[in-house]
Design a protein around this motif. Structure first.
Motif, short mmCIF file in Angstrom:
data_model
loop_
_atom_site.label_atom_id
_atom_site.label_comp_id
_atom_site.label_asym_id
_atom_site.label_seq_id
_atom_site.Cartn_x
_atom_site.Cartn_y
_atom_site.Cartn_z
N TYR A 66 0.85 -1.18 0.00
CA TYR A 66 0.00 0.00 0.00
C TYR A 66 0.89 1.24 0.00
O TYR A 66 1.77 1.38 0.85
CB TYR A 66 -0.94 0.02 1.21
CG TYR A 66 -2.05 -1.00 1.09
CD1 TYR A 66 -3.24 -0.68 0.44
CD2 TYR A 66 -1.90 -2.27 1.62
CE1 TYR A 66 -4.26 -1.62 0.32
CE2 TYR A 66 -2.92 -3.22 1.50
CZ TYR A 66 -4.09 -2.89 0.84
OH TYR A 66 -5.09 -3.83 0.71
N LEU A 67 0.66 2.09 -0.97
CA LEU A 67 1.47 3.30 -1.13
C LEU A 67 0.66 4.50 -0.68
O LEU A 67 -0.47 4.71 -1.11
CB LEU A 67 1.88 3.46 -2.60
CG LEU A 67 2.84 4.60 -2.96
CD1 LEU A 67 3.67 4.23 -4.20
CD2 LEU A 67 2.09 5.92 -3.25
N ILE A 120 6.98 5.62 8.22
CA ILE A 120 6.08 4.62 8.78
C ILE A 120 6.80 3.92 9.92
O ILE A 120 7.91 3.41 9.75
CB ILE A 120 5.63 3.59 7.73
CG1 ILE A 120 4.70 4.25 6.71
CG2 ILE A 120 4.92 2.41 8.39
CD1 ILE A 120 4.29 3.33 5.57
N VAL A 121 6.17 3.90 11.08
CA VAL A 121 6.69 3.18 12.25
C VAL A 121 5.56 2.30 12.78
O VAL A 121 4.55 2.81 13.28
CB VAL A 121 7.19 4.14 13.34
CG1 VAL A 121 7.79 3.34 14.50
CG2 VAL A 121 8.24 5.10 12.78
N PHE A 144 -1.29 9.32 11.14
CA PHE A 144 -2.34 8.45 10.65
C PHE A 144 -2.19 7.05 11.23
O PHE A 144 -1.09 6.49 11.22
CB PHE A 144 -2.30 8.36 9.12
CG PHE A 144 -2.44 9.68 8.43
CD1 PHE A 144 -3.69 10.14 8.03
CD2 PHE A 144 -1.33 10.47 8.16
CE1 PHE A 144 -3.83 11.36 7.39
CE2 PHE A 144 -1.45 11.69 7.52
CZ PHE A 144 -2.71 12.14 7.13
N ASN A 145 -3.29 6.49 11.71
CA ASN A 145 -3.32 5.10 12.11
C ASN A 145 -3.55 4.26 10.85
O ASN A 145 -4.57 4.42 10.16
CB ASN A 145 -4.46 4.86 13.11
CG ASN A 145 -4.47 3.44 13.66
OD1 ASN A 145 -4.23 2.48 12.93
ND2 ASN A 145 -4.74 3.31 14.94
N ILE A 146 -2.58 3.38 10.52
CA ILE A 146 -2.69 2.57 9.31
C ILE A 146 -2.76 1.08 9.65
O ILE A 146 -2.31 0.23 8.88
CB ILE A 146 -1.52 2.85 8.34
CG1 ILE A 146 -0.17 2.59 9.00
CG2 ILE A 146 -1.60 4.27 7.80
CD1 ILE A 146 1.00 2.63 8.03
N GLN A 147 -3.35 0.78 10.80
CA GLN A 147 -3.52 -0.63 11.16
C GLN A 147 -4.33 -1.35 10.08
O GLN A 147 -4.02 -2.48 9.70
CB GLN A 147 -4.22 -0.75 12.52
CG GLN A 147 -4.34 -2.19 12.99
CD GLN A 147 -4.81 -2.28 14.43
OE1 GLN A 147 -5.01 -1.27 15.10
NE2 GLN A 147 -4.94 -3.50 14.93
N ASN A 148 -5.37 -0.68 9.58
CA ASN A 148 -6.06 -1.14 8.38
C ASN A 148 -5.43 -0.40 7.21
O ASN A 148 -5.74 0.77 6.97
CB ASN A 148 -7.56 -0.86 8.49
CG ASN A 148 -8.21 -1.63 9.61
OD1 ASN A 148 -7.91 -2.79 9.85
ND2 ASN A 148 -9.12 -0.97 10.33
N LEU A 149 -4.56 -1.09 6.50
CA LEU A 149 -3.71 -0.40 5.52
C LEU A 149 -4.51 0.29 4.43
O LEU A 149 -4.08 1.33 3.92
CB LEU A 149 -2.73 -1.40 4.91
CG LEU A 149 -1.68 -1.96 5.87
CD1 LEU A 149 -0.93 -3.12 5.24
CD2 LEU A 149 -0.70 -0.86 6.28
N ASP A 150 -5.65 -0.28 4.05
CA ASP A 150 -6.42 0.32 2.97
C ASP A 150 -7.35 1.42 3.44
O ASP A 150 -7.98 2.10 2.63
CB ASP A 150 -7.23 -0.75 2.24
CG ASP A 150 -8.19 -1.49 3.17
OD1 ASP A 150 -8.06 -1.34 4.40
OD2 ASP A 150 -9.06 -2.22 2.66
#
Length: 410
Positions: free
Chosen positions: A106-107, A206-207, A222-228
């Motif tokens: 995911y970009l 990203i960490v 941003f919370n990217i736990q759900n990448l999409d």
């Protein structure tokens, strides 16, 4: 929607004062913004066949791919499966783009005020899957360094965005001017194999399950736990004139024109200010290895009037960073570390290789003078550098590097 008066105040960047009493004129470089309505702007993302690059920006690597930004225009994707013969794949047109980060195919890319998400699991069939609007409250629209004056038109910042600049020479009455970065804000590479790697000029990191992005004065998290489906966690003020961000050992190091800010990530959704190291004004990327930070200061132009240097900062006590050593450079930009070597992009002076006898004691062992060096990414098996619209790849050698390929982006 924010009041127009507040938005306009954020973009009142040029302050004129001390007009001369005579009628003398100067020929100066004037920058005029290119404007697009937000409605059209948000429809403008396109996946295209490979395109030539007019002005290359930052570099990023993920898997066997190299991503090269086209300043304010989008991202070029290059297949680097064979480093001797890189091959262009496609171009993602993203108006107002400067930075990207990638995790698990995911970009994430900025598009002026917005964050755009792409699925790149099929690299020949890239798809936009999400767009978060107005998450960058003060987007970085990068006034060109050559500009001596910025000629703002009547811009409706509620409904329009700046997507580029036109430069022209004009005869103007002499006056003193200074460009002021936004002093207004709204208080609203960890080692992971599935996360890409950016250069030292990056503003995205990203960490774990968070994407950290910095503008001139604020950080959007941003919370990217759900990448999409990224979620904006918060926006917080983090300093002044921020230019770069580096992640190491659960800390963020922000490089600004006036110093380095350190933030602790013990609460990932709300980084905590720890300290800052202040220096004279200068453009300032930073990288960190263990108890030491290495930063370059570039003088001249909008970066400042002092000399250009490489500074080594002792950060063992992160609440009290201190200068450990300083080395004179000519025109530095990005830098990177691999084992006991420090690679410094010294602009037109080339790529400089410093051996770290100790973290503080550096010896210049090699200079590649036939290249214009802007930024580097030290990978496990090779060094990737960008400069003058060319991607250079090198094999590591003892106190040296050997050229693998030089891929022209034109």
């Amino acid at each position: 929607m924010k009041p127009a008066s507040i938005i306009l105040s954020l973009f009142a960047l040029i302050v004129l004062f001390s007009c001369d009493n005579d009628d003398d004129t100067d020929v100066i470089t004037v920058a005029t913004p290119e404007i697009m309505s937000k409605t059209e702007f948000r429809k403008a993302v396109k996946i295209k066949v490979p395109q030539p690059i007019e002005e290359s920006g930052k570099i990023y690597t993920y898997a066997n791919y190299i991503f090269v930004s086209e300043v304010n225009k989008g991202i070029h994707i290059i297949d680097n499966s064979n480093p001797k013969f890189p091959q262009p794949i496609n171009f993602i047109e993203i108006p107002g783009n400067e930075d990207i980060s990638v995790k698990d195919n995911y970009l994430y890319a900025d598009s002026a005020t917005d964050l755009v998400v792409f699925d790149i699991s099929e690299i020949n069939n890239v798809k936009q899957i999400e767009r978060l609007e107005d998450v960058f409250e003060v987007y970085n629209y990068q006034i060109p360094e050559e500009a001596e004056y910025t000629d703002y038109q009547m811009i409706d910042f509620e409904n329009d965005v700046i997507v580029g600049w036109n430069l022209k020479q004009e005869s103007r009455e002499k006056y003193n001017q200074r460009i002021i970065t936004n002093d207004v804000f709204f208080a609203n590479t960890m080692a992971e194999s599935n996360v890409g790697t950016g250069g030292s000029l990056a503003r995205f990191q990203i960490v774990h399950n968070y994407l950290y992005t910095v503008g001139q004065n604020s950080m959007s998290i941003f919370n990217i736990q759900n990448l999409d489906s990224p979620v904006l966690a918060t926006i917080q003020h983090v300093g002044w004139n921020i230019e770069t961000m580096f992640a190491a050992d659960n800390y963020l190091y922000l490089g600004s024109t006036t110093g380095m800010f350190i933030y602790d990530l013990k609460t990932p959704s709300s980084p905590e200010y720890v300290s800052e190291f202040t220096h004279w004004q200068g453009c300032d990327p930073v990288v960190v290895d263990g108890d030491y930070a290495y930063l370059t200061l570039r003088g001249g132009n909008v970066c400042g009037q002092q000399e250009s240097v490489l500074e080594v900062i002792d950060i063992k006590d992160k609440s009290h960073p201190k200068l450990a050593e300083r080395y004179i450079l000519e025109n530095p930009y990005g830098l990177g570390i691999k084992d006991n070597m420090l690679y410094v992009c010294d602009g037109t002076a080339g790529l400089k290789l410093f051996k770290r006898n100790t973290p503080i004691d550096l010896s210049l062992v090699k200079t590649l003078k036939n290249v214009q060096a802007k930024d580097v990414i030290p990978l496990e098996n090779s060094l990737i550098m960008i400069g003058d619209n060319t991607i250079y790849q090198y094999k590591y050698m003892i106190n040296n590097v050997a050229l693998i390929s030089a891929y022209s982006l034109n």
